[in-house]
Design a protein around this motif. Sequence first.
Motif, PDB file in Angstrom:
ATOM      1  N   GLY A 189      -3.091  -8.885  -4.397  1.00 29.19           N
ATOM      2  CA  GLY A 189      -4.669  -8.112  -4.227  1.00 29.19           C
ATOM      3  C   GLY A 189      -4.953  -7.442  -5.634  1.00 29.19           C
ATOM      4  O   GLY A 189      -4.227  -7.570  -6.643  1.00 29.19           O
ATOM      5  N   THR A 190      -6.244  -7.107  -5.730  1.00 32.01           N
ATOM      6  CA  THR A 190      -6.645  -6.324  -6.905  1.00 32.01           C
ATOM      7  C   THR A 190      -7.308  -4.941  -6.523  1.00 32.01           C
ATOM      8  O   THR A 190      -7.713  -4.408  -7.477  1.00 32.01           O
ATOM      9  CB  THR A 190      -7.610  -7.123  -7.337  1.00 32.01           C
ATOM     10  OG1 THR A 190      -8.926  -7.361  -6.441  1.00 32.01           O
ATOM     11  CG2 THR A 190      -7.532  -8.690  -7.666  1.00 32.01           C
ATOM     12  N   LEU A 191      -7.113  -4.714  -5.154  1.00 30.66           N
ATOM     13  CA  LEU A 191      -7.964  -3.322  -4.810  1.00 30.66           C
ATOM     14  C   LEU A 191      -7.276  -2.013  -5.608  1.00 30.66           C
ATOM     15  O   LEU A 191      -8.133  -1.256  -5.773  1.00 30.66           O
ATOM     16  CB  LEU A 191      -7.829  -3.156  -3.378  1.00 30.66           C
ATOM     17  CG  LEU A 191      -8.440  -1.775  -2.734  1.00 30.66           C
ATOM     18  CD1 LEU A 191      -9.978  -1.951  -2.970  1.00 30.66           C
ATOM     19  CD2 LEU A 191      -8.159  -1.751  -1.372  1.00 30.66           C
ATOM     20  N   ALA A 232      -3.125  -6.740   0.932  1.00 33.52           N
ATOM     21  CA  ALA A 232      -4.476  -7.373   0.631  1.00 33.52           C
ATOM     22  C   ALA A 232      -5.257  -7.981   1.735  1.00 33.52           C
ATOM     23  O   ALA A 232      -6.501  -7.699   1.842  1.00 33.52           O
ATOM     24  CB  ALA A 232      -4.060  -8.612  -0.541  1.00 33.52           C
ATOM     25  N   GLU A 233      -4.559  -8.304   2.767  1.00 36.46           N
ATOM     26  CA  GLU A 233      -5.453  -8.846   3.882  1.00 36.46           C
ATOM     27  C   GLU A 233      -6.045  -7.751   4.531  1.00 36.46           C
ATOM     28  O   GLU A 233      -7.148  -7.767   5.234  1.00 36.46           O
ATOM     29  CB  GLU A 233      -4.312  -9.599   4.890  1.00 36.46           C
ATOM     30  CG  GLU A 233      -3.729 -10.815   4.547  1.00 36.46           C
ATOM     31  CD  GLU A 233      -2.874 -11.367   5.541  1.00 36.46           C
ATOM     32  OE1 GLU A 233      -2.332 -10.451   6.399  1.00 36.46           O
ATOM     33  OE2 GLU A 233      -1.976 -12.496   5.030  1.00 36.46           O
ATOM     34  N   GLU A 234      -5.356  -6.550   4.602  1.00 38.60           N
ATOM     35  CA  GLU A 234      -5.833  -5.249   5.237  1.00 38.60           C
ATOM     36  C   GLU A 234      -6.810  -4.199   4.336  1.00 38.60           C
ATOM     37  O   GLU A 234      -7.183  -3.487   4.587  1.00 38.60           O
ATOM     38  CB  GLU A 234      -4.646  -4.539   5.627  1.00 38.60           C
ATOM     39  CG  GLU A 234      -3.642  -4.981   6.988  1.00 38.60           C
ATOM     40  CD  GLU A 234      -4.425  -5.373   8.130  1.00 38.60           C
ATOM     41  OE1 GLU A 234      -5.407  -4.573   8.347  1.00 38.60           O
ATOM     42  OE2 GLU A 234      -3.936  -6.372   8.750  1.00 38.60           O
ATOM     43  N   HIS A 235      -6.644  -4.948   3.154  1.00 37.32           N
ATOM     44  CA  HIS A 235      -7.931  -4.141   2.231  1.00 37.32           C
ATOM     45  C   HIS A 235      -7.361  -2.942   1.846  1.00 37.32           C
ATOM     46  O   HIS A 235      -8.136  -2.005   1.983  1.00 37.32           O
ATOM     47  CB  HIS A 235      -9.240  -4.214   2.605  1.00 37.32           C
ATOM     48  CG  HIS A 235      -9.781  -5.502   2.923  1.00 37.32           C
ATOM     49  ND1 HIS A 235     -10.130  -6.391   1.790  1.00 37.32           N
ATOM     50  CD2 HIS A 235     -10.225  -6.074   4.058  1.00 37.32           C
ATOM     51  CE1 HIS A 235     -10.675  -7.430   2.365  1.00 37.32           C
ATOM     52  NE2 HIS A 235     -10.636  -7.414   3.752  1.00 37.32           N
TER      53      HIS A 235
END
Length: 274
Positions: A189-191, A232-235
């Motif tokens: 992810g990128t968050l 990433a799926e769960e943000h």
Amino acid sequence: MARVDDYTADFRPGSGYREPSRRDRETVARGVRLLLDGNRAAAQRALDDVDFTVRTVTDSATGRRYTELADRSDDGPAPRGWGRVYLAQDGTPARHRWTVQVPHPVADRNTERLGVGVLRGAHGGVMVIAGAHRKAGEGDAADVAHRRDTVFDAVCAALAERGLPAVQVHGFADASAPGRDAVVSTGRGTLARPEGRLLADALHDKGYAVCRAWSASCPLEGRTNVQGRKAAEEHVPFLHIEFSNRTRTDAQRTAAAAAAIGRVTNLWQKGERP
């Protein structure tokens, strides 16, 4: 935490590892969720079904108390290798705000000690540590950073579903990234890029040569890491951090690395982000 050193002392390649069933994984994860809710009695009843126990332990270095979730087979002749969880007892259960994950203790030398240093560095933490060397058991069965069918992954997934951001610590041979002391990545992810920049700056300020995976081509970026994919799926923010052998085998450098990670986890503990 001497308990972690004692626990990992016998981890080695080729040692025994028993693959958990889906029910085993789900039961341990359920126990962790109940502990996060503050329902220790219900957690112990659930965990009895898979022969896990819940106890309170005290860190002799800090005097702080932790809830330890452990496999009773750890003390027997044939440990299953399913890992442990430590939850800080800092106040109300709702104060659990972040997690540090140690998927390759001993195999990535001294990452278990680095994980303890990170856990000590901020309140409100949960540490998840794998229960076997990554080359234990058959094939890659115990390589928990790359498999979804482990107790370690089930627990980390439960924490991600609760919205707890994570930092996962790894180690690399110095020759794998010449001239680098650390590789900081946000995995799939990128968050967590703001956290990644904060951490990379903190490490740089302490004299570490850092590869920043979002702005450079780095080895060991953790793009296929399954806990990172779930985050990433769960943000949920997720940091994948690799440290060189020379960093992990020097006590002062390891302490400095843990302190740098503390710049991030102390924000998470407050419910804040950079």
